[in-house]
Design a protein around this motif. Structure first.
Motif: not given
Length: 313
Positions: A7-31
């Motif tokens: 959950l990010v603020a309106p107009g805020e970019s996606e959280l950086a630094g999540l590239d290291g999450l395992p491949g089987e993880v699904e990431v969804q960003t909403v505001s």
């Protein structure tokens, strides 16, 4: 498949630094509220970077499948609405990420006042050459209200430049970063002798409005206040009165009862006040550091390890 909802603020970019999450993880960003309401019931882990009052509580599902909530901040008071606070869902925070940045901010504020930097800037703007003597900070007394992780790092830096540092915590204890850590019941006695009072405490029922007319009256005449904790710990009108009367010599404020501070607020015009926009700990690259910290915690959690930085509700 593990679903991580961010959950990010309106107009805020996606959280950086999540590239290291395992491949089987699904990431969804909403505001948007509608997107949050739709995604929450399906999320396994929730990462919160947006602390809009009431948003998460309004969207919280009746039967969440969420196993863990992570806050990308040190304080988690905005997340402690009843349904989450009373649940078995663990909450972690970003303890450690902002400690050094906030400590450097506090040291800078101490030097700002001691060396009358604001006076220098005011004279420079008037093209005036005026010699003055300024203060030393060696052996000056600092009182840190909130002797946790951030307070400890602040104490370490202030002691390194020769200041005498006392901490206030729930209970007295020994801590190598401080000269002494005393319990809450010693606060008012300590206020009367401190040259600099630094607030690093979280917002709780006990700290809400703690710095009121009585607390400021108890402070040493000519002392300075530095607030890098939570805005509502300080009653703004009481602070203004203490500054305008001359009882306090100055204040450095990074957090406020109302944020953003209204453009017509009298704090803006106070010559002995330095204000910043809730950014004391935000160093270049902090967003990536937050994401990497979550990834490290996530990987351990997936392997059955205990979550680190878990917050007591």
């Amino acid at each position: 498949m593990t679903r991580v909802l961010v959950l990010v603020a309106p107009g805020e970019s996606e959280l950086a630094g999540l590239d290291g999450l395992p491949g089987e993880v699904e990431v969804q960003t909403v505001s948007a509220e509608a997107d949050l309401r739709e995604a929450l019931p399906h999320a396994d882990v929730l990462v919160v970077t947006d602390f809009r009052t009431g948003l998460l509580e309004r969207c919280w599902p009746a039967n969440p499948k969420i196993k863990w909530v992570h806050a990308t901040s040190a304080g988690v008071d905005a997340l402690l609405f009843p349904a989450l606070a009373e649940s078995d869902i663990p909450i972690t925070n970003a303890k450690g990420i902002f400690d050094r940045g906030i400590a450097e901010y506090v040291l800078g504020a101490v030097l700002l006042f001691a060396k009358d930097t604001m006076g220098n800037l005011a004279l420079q703007s008037e093209h005036r050459w005026q010699h003055r003597d300024t203060e030393m900070i060696d052996q000056r007394r600092a009182l840190i209200v909130g002797a946790g992780s951030i307070g400890g790092e602040v104490a370490r830096l202030l002691k390194a430049v020769g200041m005498q540092v006392t901490g206030i915590a729930r209970r007295a204890r020994e801590d190598v970063n401080f000269d002494v850590v005393l319990g809450n019941d010693c606060l008012f006695d300590c206020l009367s002798v401190a040259d600099y009072v630094v607030i690093t405490a979280p917002l709780t029922e006990d700290t809400q409005g703690l710095f009121d007319d009585r607390a400021f009256a108890a402070m040493k005449s000519g002392a300075r206040l530095i607030n890098v904790g939570r805005g509502p710990i300080v009653q703004t009108e009481a602070l203004l009165a203490a500054l305008q009367s001359g009882h306090l010599a100055g204040a450095a404020l990074d957090v406020f009862e109302q944020e953003p501070v209204p453009e017509d607020h009298p704090l803006w015009e106070q010559p002995n006040v330095m204000m910043s926009a809730h950014m004391a700990g935000d160093f270049i690259g902090w967003q990536t550091a937050l994401g990497e910290q979550f990834v490290a915690n996530f990987k351990g959690w997936q392997q059955g390890q205990a979550l680190f930085n878990q917050v007591k509700k």
